[in-house]
Scaffold this active site. Sequence first.
Site, PDB file in Angstrom:
ATOM      1  N   GLY A  72       0.752  -1.146  -0.023  1.00  0.00           N
ATOM      2  CA  GLY A  72      -0.080   0.209  -0.240  1.00  0.00           C
ATOM      3  C   GLY A  72       0.862   1.392   0.106  1.00  0.00           C
ATOM      4  N   SER A 123       7.018   0.624 -13.347  1.00  0.00           N
ATOM      5  CA  SER A 123       6.831  -0.645 -14.038  1.00  0.00           C
ATOM      6  C   SER A 123       5.438  -0.929 -14.231  1.00  0.00           C
ATOM      7  CB  SER A 123       7.584  -1.748 -13.808  1.00  0.00           C
ATOM      8  OG  SER A 123       9.111  -1.410 -13.587  1.00  0.00           O
ATOM      9  N   GLU A 175       8.540   8.401  -4.120  1.00  0.00           N
ATOM     10  CA  GLU A 175       8.161   7.137  -4.074  1.00  0.00           C
ATOM     11  C   GLU A 175       9.242   6.076  -4.636  1.00  0.00           C
ATOM     12  OE1 GLU A 175       4.509   3.978  -4.511  1.00  0.00           O
ATOM     13  OE2 GLU A 175       4.370   5.980  -5.524  1.00  0.00           O
ATOM     14  N   GLY A 233       8.649  -0.957  -5.199  1.00  0.00           N
ATOM     15  CA  GLY A 233       8.794  -2.323  -4.654  1.00  0.00           C
ATOM     16  C   GLY A 233       9.177  -1.987  -3.303  1.00  0.00           C
ATOM     17  N   LYS A 278       8.610  10.025  -8.775  1.00  0.00           N
ATOM     18  CA  LYS A 278       9.216   8.635  -8.735  1.00  0.00           C
ATOM     19  C   LYS A 278      10.090   8.448  -9.800  1.00  0.00           C
ATOM     20  CE  LYS A 278       7.149   4.007  -8.549  1.00  0.00           C
ATOM     21  NZ  LYS A 278       5.899   3.275  -7.849  1.00  0.00           N
TER      22      LYS A 278
END
Length: 227
Positions: free
Chosen positions: A15, A42, A117, A120, A38
């Site tokens: 999240g 992907s 951000e 993963g 960012k």
Amino acid sequence: MSKGIFITATGTDVGKTYVTALLVKKLRDAGVNAGYYKAALSGAEEQPDGSWLPGDAAFVAQTAGIPAKPEELVSYIYKTAVSPHLAALREGNPVEMSKIVRDYQASLATYDYVTMEGSGGIICPIRWDEQHILLEDIIKELGLGTLVISSAALGSINACVLTVYYLQQHGIPVRGIILNNYDADDFMQADNKRMIEAISGVPVVAAVKPNAQELDIDVQFLQSLFK
């Protein structure tokens, strides 16, 4: 002088984007000139016109009311929904650290507070050919501290503490932890929160209830986490 912070997570589908959107929204709703960036995304979403939409950036921009096109908030956009290093090996256009630095500096020139951000979890290869770039390399290059997004579910103590430990062992400051999908009435989740703080030594600065529309955190305290 503009300030930034890096958002990482204990893994995929915790999240991170959702919490990031609430964080930026909290700042912007308080009148703070806050933005989002960012480095690599992907799994972009194909649009009817054949273009590719960076879904994470689009969600944050819409939720937080950022007046920018989603593709302007991301340096590298890949179609394949795998780690950026593998997507680049399939599609070309590998990540260049110099472009990330330029784009991040441009974001700082536009916004007073920039929330960056990650992709993963923290050990995510961003480029892996003749050059090796991990997320930690980007964080160090930009001189950022981090917030760790974690689930509060079973197994979160291990995942969160290991993520914090990895960051600290690599010289990256951890400003705090945010628990997502947190139910304070669940005795196990309440204990997970307590144990994560006790073992990691890092405070849980916010706990996000399921389907929350706001981040429950003081705005001035949130701003203090940026450096």
